[in-house]
Design a protein around this motif. Structure first.
Motif, PDB file in Angstrom:
ATOM      1  N   LEU A  15      48.478  41.714  87.913  1.00  0.00           N
ATOM      2  CA  LEU A  15      47.749  40.453  88.012  1.00  0.00           C
ATOM      3  C   LEU A  15      47.638  40.009  89.471  1.00  0.00           C
ATOM      4  O   LEU A  15      46.622  39.436  89.871  1.00  0.00           O
ATOM      5  CB  LEU A  15      48.441  39.374  87.172  1.00  0.00           C
ATOM      6  N   PHE A  16      48.659  40.287  90.263  1.00  0.00           N
ATOM      7  CA  PHE A  16      48.599  39.934  91.683  1.00  0.00           C
ATOM      8  C   PHE A  16      47.555  40.778  92.404  1.00  0.00           C
ATOM      9  O   PHE A  16      46.812  40.279  93.257  1.00  0.00           O
ATOM     10  CB  PHE A  16      49.969  40.095  92.342  1.00  0.00           C
ATOM     11  N   LEU A  17      47.497  42.068  92.087  1.00  0.00           N
ATOM     12  CA  LEU A  17      46.458  42.927  92.676  1.00  0.00           C
ATOM     13  C   LEU A  17      45.076  42.402  92.326  1.00  0.00           C
ATOM     14  O   LEU A  17      44.159  42.406  93.156  1.00  0.00           O
ATOM     15  CB  LEU A  17      46.621  44.369  92.176  1.00  0.00           C
ATOM     16  N   LYS A  18      44.935  41.929  91.096  1.00  0.00           N
ATOM     17  CA  LYS A  18      43.657  41.352  90.665  1.00  0.00           C
ATOM     18  C   LYS A  18      43.395  40.040  91.394  1.00  0.00           C
ATOM     19  O   LYS A  18      42.285  39.790  91.899  1.00  0.00           O
ATOM     20  CB  LYS A  18      43.694  41.120  89.149  1.00  0.00           C
ATOM     21  N   GLN A  19      44.389  39.180  91.472  1.00  0.00           N
ATOM     22  CA  GLN A  19      44.257  37.863  92.100  1.00  0.00           C
ATOM     23  C   GLN A  19      43.833  37.970  93.556  1.00  0.00           C
ATOM     24  O   GLN A  19      43.026  37.184  94.048  1.00  0.00           O
ATOM     25  CB  GLN A  19      45.586  37.116  91.992  1.00  0.00           C
ATOM     26  N   THR A  20      44.377  38.965  94.255  1.00  0.00           N
ATOM     27  CA  THR A  20      44.107  39.101  95.684  1.00  0.00           C
ATOM     28  C   THR A  20      42.883  39.974  95.970  1.00  0.00           C
ATOM     29  O   THR A  20      42.538  40.190  97.139  1.00  0.00           O
ATOM     30  CB  THR A  20      45.329  39.712  96.392  1.00  0.00           C
ATOM     31  N   GLY A  21      42.245  40.494  94.927  1.00  0.00           N
ATOM     32  CA  GLY A  21      41.054  41.311  95.115  1.00  0.00           C
ATOM     33  C   GLY A  21      41.348  42.720  95.602  1.00  0.00           C
ATOM     34  O   GLY A  21      40.436  43.438  96.013  1.00  0.00           O
ATOM     35  N   LEU A  22      42.618  43.127  95.557  1.00  0.00           N
ATOM     36  CA  LEU A  22      42.975  44.474  96.010  1.00  0.00           C
ATOM     37  C   LEU A  22      42.563  45.544  95.007  1.00  0.00           C
ATOM     38  O   LEU A  22      42.370  46.702  95.371  1.00  0.00           O
ATOM     39  CB  LEU A  22      44.480  44.554  96.263  1.00  0.00           C
ATOM     40  N   LEU A  23      42.449  45.157  93.734  1.00  0.00           N
ATOM     41  CA  LEU A  23      42.045  46.121  92.704  1.00  0.00           C
ATOM     42  C   LEU A  23      41.308  45.375  91.600  1.00  0.00           C
ATOM     43  O   LEU A  23      41.848  44.453  90.998  1.00  0.00           O
ATOM     44  CB  LEU A  23      43.274  46.827  92.130  1.00  0.00           C
ATOM     45  N   GLU A  24      40.053  45.769  91.370  1.00  0.00           N
ATOM     46  CA  GLU A  24      39.219  45.059  90.402  1.00  0.00           C
ATOM     47  C   GLU A  24      39.659  45.310  88.964  1.00  0.00           C
ATOM     48  O   GLU A  24      39.679  44.407  88.133  1.00  0.00           O
ATOM     49  CB  GLU A  24      37.755  45.468  90.582  1.00  0.00           C
ATOM     50  N   LEU A  25      39.976  46.566  88.653  1.00  0.00           N
ATOM     51  CA  LEU A  25      40.472  46.926  87.326  1.00  0.00           C
ATOM     52  C   LEU A  25      41.832  47.591  87.472  1.00  0.00           C
ATOM     53  O   LEU A  25      42.065  48.309  88.449  1.00  0.00           O
ATOM     54  CB  LEU A  25      39.514  47.908  86.635  1.00  0.00           C
ATOM     55  N   PRO A  26      42.744  47.377  86.531  1.00  0.00           N
ATOM     56  CA  PRO A  26      44.084  47.982  86.638  1.00  0.00           C
ATOM     57  C   PRO A  26      44.025  49.469  86.318  1.00  0.00           C
ATOM     58  O   PRO A  26      44.521  49.932  85.296  1.00  0.00           O
ATOM     59  CB  PRO A  26      44.888  47.203  85.589  1.00  0.00           C
ATOM     60  N   ALA A  27      43.426  50.241  87.211  1.00  0.00           N
ATOM     61  CA  ALA A  27      43.207  51.672  86.972  1.00  0.00           C
ATOM     62  C   ALA A  27      44.334  52.522  87.532  1.00  0.00           C
ATOM     63  O   ALA A  27      44.140  53.691  87.842  1.00  0.00           O
ATOM     64  CB  ALA A  27      41.863  52.087  87.579  1.00  0.00           C
ATOM     65  N   ILE A  28      45.501  51.924  87.710  1.00  0.00           N
ATOM     66  CA  ILE A  28      46.664  52.690  88.158  1.00  0.00           C
ATOM     67  C   ILE A  28      47.819  52.396  87.214  1.00  0.00           C
ATOM     68  O   ILE A  28      47.857  51.365  86.552  1.00  0.00           O
ATOM     69  CB  ILE A  28      47.083  52.361  89.609  1.00  0.00           C
ATOM     70  N   TYR A  29      48.750  53.318  87.155  1.00  0.00           N
ATOM     71  CA  TYR A  29      49.890  53.186  86.269  1.00  0.00           C
ATOM     72  C   TYR A  29      51.132  53.049  87.140  1.00  0.00           C
ATOM     73  O   TYR A  29      51.843  54.023  87.396  1.00  0.00           O
ATOM     74  CB  TYR A  29      50.001  54.392  85.340  1.00  0.00           C
ATOM     75  N   LEU A  30      51.393  51.846  87.635  1.00  0.00           N
ATOM     76  CA  LEU A  30      52.508  51.616  88.551  1.00  0.00           C
ATOM     77  C   LEU A  30      53.843  52.038  87.937  1.00  0.00           C
ATOM     78  O   LEU A  30      54.716  52.549  88.632  1.00  0.00           O
ATOM     79  CB  LEU A  30      52.561  50.141  88.940  1.00  0.00           C
ATOM     80  N   SER A  31      53.978  51.836  86.648  1.00  0.00           N
ATOM     81  CA  SER A  31      55.259  52.126  85.998  1.00  0.00           C
ATOM     82  C   SER A  31      55.568  53.613  85.970  1.00  0.00           C
ATOM     83  O   SER A  31      56.728  54.005  85.834  1.00  0.00           O
ATOM     84  CB  SER A  31      55.273  51.551  84.583  1.00  0.00           C
ATOM     85  N   GLU A  32      54.544  54.467  86.075  1.00  0.00           N
ATOM     86  CA  GLU A  32      54.806  55.902  86.137  1.00  0.00           C
ATOM     87  C   GLU A  32      55.673  56.224  87.357  1.00  0.00           C
ATOM     88  O   GLU A  32      56.586  57.042  87.290  1.00  0.00           O
ATOM     89  CB  GLU A  32      53.495  56.687  86.215  1.00  0.00           C
ATOM     90  N   TYR A  33      55.362  55.579  88.478  1.00  0.00           N
ATOM     91  CA  TYR A  33      56.142  55.820  89.695  1.00  0.00           C
ATOM     92  C   TYR A  33      57.566  55.294  89.521  1.00  0.00           C
ATOM     93  O   TYR A  33      58.536  55.972  89.876  1.00  0.00           O
ATOM     94  CB  TYR A  33      55.486  55.152  90.901  1.00  0.00           C
ATOM     95  N   ILE A  34      57.698  54.096  88.956  1.00  0.00           N
ATOM     96  CA  ILE A  34      59.032  53.503  88.800  1.00  0.00           C
ATOM     97  C   ILE A  34      59.902  54.354  87.888  1.00  0.00           C
ATOM     98  O   ILE A  34      61.077  54.600  88.183  1.00  0.00           O
ATOM     99  CB  ILE A  34      58.929  52.058  88.275  1.00  0.00           C
ATOM    100  N   ILE A  35      59.320  54.846  86.789  1.00  0.00           N
ATOM    101  CA  ILE A  35      60.151  55.626  85.862  1.00  0.00           C
ATOM    102  C   ILE A  35      60.555  56.960  86.475  1.00  0.00           C
ATOM    103  O   ILE A  35      61.628  57.494  86.189  1.00  0.00           O
ATOM    104  CB  ILE A  35      59.451  55.828  84.501  1.00  0.00           C
ATOM    105  N   GLN A  36      59.725  57.510  87.376  1.00  0.00           N
ATOM    106  CA  GLN A  36      60.072  58.767  88.037  1.00  0.00           C
ATOM    107  C   GLN A  36      61.023  58.545  89.215  1.00  0.00           C
ATOM    108  O   GLN A  36      61.595  59.501  89.741  1.00  0.00           O
ATOM    109  CB  GLN A  36      58.800  59.481  88.491  1.00  0.00           C
ATOM    110  N   HIS A  37      61.167  57.281  89.641  1.00  0.00           N
ATOM    111  CA  HIS A  37      62.069  56.951  90.754  1.00  0.00           C
ATOM    112  C   HIS A  37      62.883  55.711  90.364  1.00  0.00           C
ATOM    113  O   HIS A  37      63.057  54.786  91.149  1.00  0.00           O
ATOM    114  CB  HIS A  37      61.271  56.686  92.037  1.00  0.00           C
ATOM    115  N   LYS A  38      63.410  55.754  89.145  1.00  0.00           N
ATOM    116  CA  LYS A  38      64.060  54.582  88.551  1.00  0.00           C
ATOM    117  C   LYS A  38      65.330  54.185  89.296  1.00  0.00           C
ATOM    118  O   LYS A  38      65.556  53.002  89.575  1.00  0.00           O
ATOM    119  CB  LYS A  38      64.366  54.883  87.081  1.00  0.00           C
ATOM    120  N   SER A  39      66.170  55.159  89.631  1.00  0.00           N
ATOM    121  CA  SER A  39      67.429  54.812  90.305  1.00  0.00           C
ATOM    122  C   SER A  39      67.160  54.225  91.687  1.00  0.00           C
ATOM    123  O   SER A  39      67.855  53.289  92.128  1.00  0.00           O
ATOM    124  CB  SER A  39      68.329  56.051  90.416  1.00  0.00           C
ATOM    125  N   ASP A  40      66.136  54.736  92.386  1.00  0.00           N
ATOM    126  CA  ASP A  40      65.771  54.183  93.693  1.00  0.00           C
ATOM    127  C   ASP A  40      65.280  52.746  93.557  1.00  0.00           C
ATOM    128  O   ASP A  40      65.570  51.895  94.417  1.00  0.00           O
ATOM    129  CB  ASP A  40      64.680  55.030  94.352  1.00  0.00           C
TER     130      ASP A  40
END
Length: 364
Positions: free
Chosen positions: A212-237
């Motif tokens: 929602l912040f990416l949308k609010q700031t105009g950085l990304l018009e549609l949520p076409a990325i899966y941020l959680s994929e990165y977090i789950i692959q680097h969860k301990s970090d």
């Protein structure tokens, strides 16, 4: 402040922004590459013939990954079947993931009419995720523990204190600032997780807030990325960097983690869009030549909206009677474009080539 006592509620959690250097050389260099990746992705979205074509799939992919971080595990197959099938679906994990998808959609809809992140919106999101009437924590004794059961963090305690922290968070998020929006996003995310305003669902709510912040700031018009994929692959970090901010004010490490997450997932999103569009074009041309009586632009787009489809999906958009569209689906199955699968009393049709692309979660 160096905070070492993990057993005491962090009621002295300071407001944002922190009084440290947030624009180190490493951060500024990373902002350039992360912003460039987002810009490329935004450009690709604008060039798509139908930018909303994959939105259901995108929401569901993010919902699956974000829920997996909380050990709510399900398969792509279960999720897509649950979304399209009329059959009663008893998988509680899939139901919870679908509620996350609904919450993400709700948040994006709310941003259309009021593009601000608020405490009330956060409450709406967590209630949708949990399927209940959850509100701000008002009980004592909330702690976060590691897999060994050791307390690693005790968030602020007391509803009045939590609401004060959220009000300050809300002001910071929505006020004009000279900070780069990606730095601000990292700060905003840490603070929400540190406040930990709900009894459950904080992690998933916090990850929706990133979109929602990416949308609010105009950085990304549609949520076409899966941020959680990165977090789950680097969860301990992820959790290590959160603790490093709390216990030693190491903001640089956490901000760099968030920037790397944005860059990697934006590049992966761009690659996945390219793959899906290439498959869409190839499939469109192949159906048009091999099955000219079946072909229509609307039909091809429909079998790419989600991996699974069924007769009712086609009749609902006016592609013909139940018998006519049934013949379309049978023809597509015989030609190898779809694979039929019985779910309960229904017959669903799977776009197997699309599913193969969606199941590839390896970030480059």
């Amino acid at each position: 402040m160096n905070r070492l006592n993990r057993l005491l509620p962090y009621n002295e959690l300071p407001s944002l922004p922190p009084k440290v250097d947030l624009e180190t050389k490493a951060i500024l260099l990373k902002i350039i590459s992360a912003s460039r990746a987002l810009a490329k992705l935004n450009g690709a979205i604008r060039k798509m013939p139908n930018p909303t074509l994959f939105i259901d799939t995108i929401h569901l992919q993010e919902a699956k990954a974000s829920s997996a971080i909380e050990n709510i595990l399900t398969t792509h197959d279960d999720l897509y079947q649950a979304l399209i099938s009329d059959s009663t679906f008893e998988n509680p994990e899939a139901k919870e993931v679908l509620r996350y998808k609904e919450a993400l959609w709700l948040g994006l809809e709310r941003m259309k009419s009021r593009p601000f992140l608020t405490t009330n919106l956060c409450i709406e999101l967590v209630q949708t995720i949990k399927g209940n009437t959850a509100g701000i924590r008002n009980g004592m004794g909330t702690t976060l523990a590691n897999p060994l059961g050791e307390v690693i963090y005790t968030p602020p305690s007391g509803e009045e204190v939590i609401r004060e922290k959220l009000a300050a968070w809300e002001r910071f998020v929505n006020e004009e600032s000279s900070l780069d929006p990606l730095i601000k996003m990292a700060l905003m995310h840490y603070q929400f997780e540190a406040i930990h305003p709900f009894a459950d669902g904080n992690g998933r709510t916090g990850r929706i807030l990133l979109f929602l912040f990416l949308k609010q700031t105009g950085l990304l018009e549609l949520p076409a990325i899966y941020l959680s994929e990165y977090i789950i692959q680097h969860k301990s970090d992820y959790y290590r960097h959160l603790r490093a901010v709390t216990e030693g004010e190491n903001w640089e490490g956490f901000i760099l983690y968030i920037l790397e997450m944005v860059e990697r997932t934006a590049n992966h999103g761009l690659s996945r869009i390219d793959q899906v569009l290439s498959l869409l074009e190839e499939t469109t041309e192949s159906i048009r030549i091999r099955l000219p009586k079946v072909y229509s632009k609307e039909l091809v787009e429909l079998i790419f909206r989600l991996p699974y489809t069924k007769r009712k999906s086609l009749t609902d958009v006016g592609l013909g009677t139940s018998k006519t569209v049934g013949n379309y689906l049978i023809a597509l199955e015989r030609a190898g474009f779809l694979t039929a699968k019985k779910v309960g009393k229904e017959k669903l049709y799977l776009n197997t080539a699309l599913m193969r692309i969606l199941e590839n979660n390896t970030l480059e």
